[in-house]
Enzyme design. Structure first.
Site, mmCIF file in Angstrom:
data_model
loop_
_atom_site.group_PDB
_atom_site.id
_atom_site.type_symbol
_atom_site.label_atom_id
_atom_site.label_comp_id
_atom_site.label_asym_id
_atom_site.label_seq_id
_atom_site.Cartn_x
_atom_site.Cartn_y
_atom_site.Cartn_z
ATOM 1 N N ARG A 13 1.107 -1.079 0.052
ATOM 2 C CA ARG A 13 -0.074 -0.025 0.008
ATOM 3 C C ARG A 13 0.816 1.294 0.101
ATOM 4 O O ARG A 13 0.386 2.228 -0.408
ATOM 5 C CB ARG A 13 -0.861 -0.018 1.315
ATOM 6 C CG ARG A 13 -2.199 -0.793 1.042
ATOM 7 C CD ARG A 13 -2.391 -1.672 -0.077
ATOM 8 N NE ARG A 13 -3.560 -2.690 0.132
ATOM 9 C CZ ARG A 13 -3.413 -3.810 -0.282
ATOM 10 N NH1 ARG A 13 -2.435 -4.371 -1.003
ATOM 11 N NH2 ARG A 13 -4.558 -4.555 -0.223
ATOM 12 N N GLY A 40 1.566 6.410 26.582
ATOM 13 C CA GLY A 40 0.533 6.425 25.710
ATOM 14 C C GLY A 40 0.658 6.840 24.185
ATOM 15 O O GLY A 40 0.069 6.721 23.401
ATOM 16 N N ASP A 61 13.035 3.810 27.845
ATOM 17 C CA ASP A 61 12.139 4.398 28.937
ATOM 18 C C ASP A 61 12.461 3.380 30.239
ATOM 19 O O ASP A 61 12.307 2.133 30.099
ATOM 20 C CB ASP A 61 10.682 3.989 28.533
ATOM 21 C CG ASP A 61 9.643 4.353 29.564
ATOM 22 O OD1 ASP A 61 9.762 4.351 30.636
ATOM 23 O OD2 ASP A 61 8.788 5.022 29.006
ATOM 24 N N LYS A 85 8.611 -1.792 30.179
ATOM 25 C CA LYS A 85 7.921 -1.410 29.159
ATOM 26 C C LYS A 85 8.703 -1.665 27.794
ATOM 27 O O LYS A 85 8.031 -2.135 26.848
ATOM 28 C CB LYS A 85 7.664 0.194 29.309
ATOM 29 C CG LYS A 85 6.464 0.315 30.290
ATOM 30 C CD LYS A 85 6.007 2.054 30.308
ATOM 31 C CE LYS A 85 4.908 2.293 31.280
ATOM 32 N NZ LYS A 85 4.590 3.514 31.332
ATOM 33 N N ASP A 131 6.521 12.919 29.210
ATOM 34 C CA ASP A 131 5.830 13.555 29.952
ATOM 35 C C ASP A 131 6.461 14.403 31.258
ATOM 36 O O ASP A 131 6.016 14.813 32.094
ATOM 37 C CB ASP A 131 4.633 12.926 30.535
ATOM 38 C CG ASP A 131 5.020 11.759 31.687
ATOM 39 O OD1 ASP A 131 6.368 11.614 31.945
ATOM 40 O OD2 ASP A 131 4.359 10.804 32.063
ATOM 41 N N ALA A 134 11.698 18.316 31.829
ATOM 42 C CA ALA A 134 13.248 18.400 32.000
ATOM 43 C C ALA A 134 13.829 17.611 30.843
ATOM 44 O O ALA A 134 14.888 17.853 30.388
ATOM 45 C CB ALA A 134 13.693 17.976 33.192
ATOM 46 N N CYS A 174 13.421 26.136 18.241
ATOM 47 C CA CYS A 174 13.645 24.837 19.138
ATOM 48 C C CYS A 174 12.378 24.985 20.331
ATOM 49 O O CYS A 174 11.902 25.962 20.381
ATOM 50 C CB CYS A 174 14.831 24.706 19.746
ATOM 51 S SG CYS A 174 15.244 25.997 20.960
ATOM 52 N N CYS A 177 12.382 27.747 22.472
ATOM 53 C CA CYS A 177 12.003 29.089 21.886
ATOM 54 C C CYS A 177 10.222 29.537 22.333
ATOM 55 O O CYS A 177 9.836 30.492 22.704
ATOM 56 C CB CYS A 177 12.033 29.262 20.475
ATOM 57 S SG CYS A 177 13.552 29.248 19.725
ATOM 58 N N CYS A 190 -1.132 13.877 33.694
ATOM 59 C CA CYS A 190 -2.043 12.807 33.368
ATOM 60 C C CYS A 190 -2.495 11.912 34.768
ATOM 61 O O CYS A 190 -3.403 11.831 34.979
ATOM 62 C CB CYS A 190 -1.381 11.808 32.534
ATOM 63 S SG CYS A 190 -1.357 12.393 30.836
#
Length: 260
Positions: A13, A40, A61, A85, A131, A134, A174, A177, A190
């Site tokens: 495809r 997520g 992670d 994870k 999330d 820093a 960046c 900014c 969250c």
């Protein structure tokens, strides 16, 4: 190297699309992408990149799977609770597409880079799916210094945000900014304010599209729309808005007169 029969079927495809075709699919197969954060956003990003045949994915992670993750982190199942994870994600992505090389890095990207435990050279794009502000700023500097395109997304409640910064074509605005590095971490997140699960799928899919667009764009800068825009999606109203980003004079990251 030409595609074999199985690859022709798997990616058929894409091959039918005039602006991808076999040449574009080869660019995807040669791509190397760092995905930081397998929550997520990172789940749909990595799923779609693996399905598309992006040649190598490096997943970073340090977290383990928790029951609260299953409302939105679509790579994981009940029997994965407590597992790393990135280890589970790597297993699932290779099961989806054995032709993709997947490297799991079960620690923070800063620690992995500082320890020199894996190669952080040669990335064609970085997907910021974290999330933590820093970490986002660390990735912003990391990518700007190495001239690696950065695709960053964030979601809270019903609101999503996407920013694509192509540092391979400097000058470029960046993250600093738009959000100065000395900004405090947002009070809402969250964990304390909630998030709509499918919205993470929308924004993660948009991140994957942006990464693929950057990979396909190599060698043909006029083929796709330029980066350097901030997009926001209000899922409650089903409304998109888009803003051109500009470099901030005096920015300590991307203003060459002050950048450290």
């Amino acid at each position: 190297m030409s595609l074999d029969r199985d690859a022709f079927l798997r990616y058929s495809r894409h091959l039918l699309m005039a602006d991808i075709g076999e040449a574009g699919q080869q660019k995807l197969l040669q791509g190397r992408v760092l995905v930081v954060g397998l929550g997520g956003l990172g789940c749909p990003v990595s799923l779609y990149l693996a399905a598309a045949g992006v040649g190598e994915l490096v997943l970073c992670d340090p977290d383990h799977i928790d029951l609260t993750n299953l409302q939105r982190q679509v790579l994981y199942r009940m029997n994965d609770i407590g597992a790393s994870k990135v280890d589970v994600a790597a297993r699932e992505l290779v099961s989806l597409n054995p032709g993709v090389k997947v490297t799991a890095c079960p620690q923070s990207v800063q620690m992995a880079e500082a320890a020199g435990e894996m190669s952080f050279d040669g990335f064609d794009a970085v997907a910021d799916c974290t999330d933590n502000l820093a970490v986002r700023h660390w990735l912003n500097r990391f990518c700007h210094r190495r001239r690696i395109p950065l695709v960053s997304a964030a979601v809270l409640g019903w609101l999503g945000q996407l920013m694509t910064l192509d540092f391979s074509r400097q000058p470029s605005p960046c993250l600093a900014c738009a959000t100065p590095e000395d900004s405090a971490e947002p009070m809402a997140n969250c964990a304390n304010s909630g998030v709509l699960g499918p919205l993470l799928g929308v924004m993660g899919s948009m991140q994957a599209i942006s990464v693929m667009r950057l990979l396909l764009n190599r060698g043909d800068p006029e083929a796709f729309a330029p980066a350097g825009r901030l997009q926001r999606f209000d899922a409650r109203r089903e409304q998109w808005s888009s803003f051109a980003m500009a470099s901030r004079p005096g920015c300590p990251v991307c203003d060459k007169t002050r950048a450290r």
